[in-house]
Design an enzyme around this catalytic site. Structure first.
Site, PDB file in Angstrom:
ATOM      1  N   SER B  28      56.387  10.917  -9.425  1.00 55.79           N
ATOM      2  CA  SER B  28      55.099  10.279  -9.189  1.00 55.79           C
ATOM      3  C   SER B  28      54.165  10.445 -10.381  1.00 55.79           C
ATOM      4  CB  SER B  28      54.454  10.869  -7.936  1.00 55.79           C
ATOM      5  OG  SER B  28      54.360  12.275  -8.069  1.00 55.79           O
ATOM      6  N   CYS B  29      54.518  11.320 -11.285  1.00 55.73           N
ATOM      7  CA  CYS B  29      53.726  11.496 -12.499  1.00 55.73           C
ATOM      8  C   CYS B  29      53.810  10.235 -13.366  1.00 55.73           C
ATOM      9  CB  CYS B  29      54.232  12.676 -13.315  1.00 55.73           C
ATOM     10  SG  CYS B  29      54.051  14.270 -12.502  1.00 55.73           S
TER      11      CYS B  29
END
Lengths: 206, 161
Positions: B28-29
């Site tokens: 998700s980064c």
């Protein structure tokens, strides 16, 4: 704000380790019955580590793993992540499905479902022990599964901690079957704030 | 010296040719690559969260898009990059697990990507390539000789942005 997990006493760490031990012991028994094999389990590691270092526990951020992820609801919300190297996941599926070792080389939806069920059972066994210990009612969500890089999968869990600080408290146990070399890592990562609830419930809150 | 500089989660690094910058296993980064093609100076930022003002602890500026990018940009300019020449390429922001009732935290990948786009627009830095979303992890590498942004995945192959 200072991070509460950096100030844990030895007694508190020991208590957490014991919880991890009983929880993981329960899980290992459940898994052993499920696949009808002996399971070896390491003494749980309690580690407080920088968020960026967590993927190294399972072989680095690019290691190919299968992750089964569950949220824990109740007074001490947490995340549970069961991580297996890809080959171990394949091997485990073969055992569950009664197939010859080496048969599985990718996961179809039936295999995924089987692995999620394992995650479910392990988490249930773990939380049972934890609930018993703490007298807190802790319930697992339905599981979700992903097969990808360890770093990417761990992101999901670590992001929530990132809102609060730069370290993760990881209660981790490694499982291995006796002969077939199936390995797995079981993580319990309490949400920020949950740790205090757990420590208070077992009577080691300062 | 040609060197592969590793950028960890919630960190950023800058460098110049012939080095390259790499960050492994983004979920998700979001990995934001800034690059000045003339001086061949670049920066790679691996952010975890969109906004430091919504977090309870903001000790590490490299963790948040809104605090990491200005610092990284400043560092590049100090190294000799020209602000008006700097362009951006972004990748990451996946949603690794799908739940029926996805909470906000589950959609953090999407929120990250949106925040980064908005922020770069505000900073007047043009995004010339964007590979965000999906449900798979990415490893990203910024090649400082060409500015090529290499995105590696397990099942979706490799892409040059």
């Amino acid at each position: 704000m200072s991070e509460e997990i950096l100030n844990l006493s030895l007694i508190q760490l020991d208590a957490l380790k014991e919880i991890g031990n009983v929880g993981a012991g329960n899980s290992a028994t459940a898994l052993s019955q499920l696949i009808n094999r002996k399971i070896d389990m390491t003494v749980p590691q309690i580690a407080i580590m920088p968020l960026g270092d967590v993927p190294d526990v399972v072989g680095g951020p690019e290691a190919m793993v299968v992750g089964v992820f569950l949220r824990v609801y109740g007074p001490a919300p947490s995340s549970i992540l069961f991580l297996l190297p890809r080959e171990s996941a394949f091997s485990l599926v073969d055992m569950l499905m009664g197939r010859e070792q080496g048969y599985t080389t990718s996961l179809d939806s039936m295999d995924e479902s089987a692995l999620m069920e394992i995650g479910n059972i392990l988490a249930g066994a773990y939380l049972n022990a934890l609930s018993h210990f703490t007298k807190l009612t802790l319930l697992p969500s339905i599981p979700a599964l992903a097969m990808d890089m360890a770093g990417a999968i761990l992101n999901v869990v670590l992001v929530q901690l990132g809102e609060m600080g730069d370290h993760a408290l990881v209660i981790e146990t490694e499982f291995a079957t006796e002969n077939d070399g199936v390995k797995g890592h079981f993580f319990l990562i309490p949400d920020p704030g949950s740790l205090n609830t757990i420590l208070a419930a077992i009577g080691v809150k300062e | 010296m040609s060197e592969l500089i590793k950028v960890g989660m919630a960190d950023y690094k800058t460098g110049r040719f012939p080095s390259s910058l790499i960050s492994y296993g983004l979920g998700s980064c979001v990995g934001i690559a800034l690059y000045d093609g003339v001086t061949k100076i670049g920066g790679l930022s691996h952010i975890m969260l969109p906004d430091s003002t919504q977090a309870r602890s903001a000790d590490n500026p490299a963790k948040f898009a809104n605090t990491a990018l200005p610092i990284m940009l400043d560092e590049m300019i100090k190294m000799g990059a020209l602000r008006s020449r700097i362009t951006a390429k972004i990748a990451g922001g996946a949603q690794m697990f799908t739940f029926a009732n996805a909470t906000d935290i589950m959609r953090v990948g999407q929120r990250n990507a949106e925040a980064v786009r908005l922020l770069l627009k505000k900073m007047d830095i043009k995004i010339i390539a964007d590979d965000t979303g999906g449900n798979y992890g990415r490893t990203v590498e910024l090649k400082l000789d060409t500015g090529i942004y290499l995105v590696r995945t397990i099942d979706k192959g490799e892409k040059e942005l």
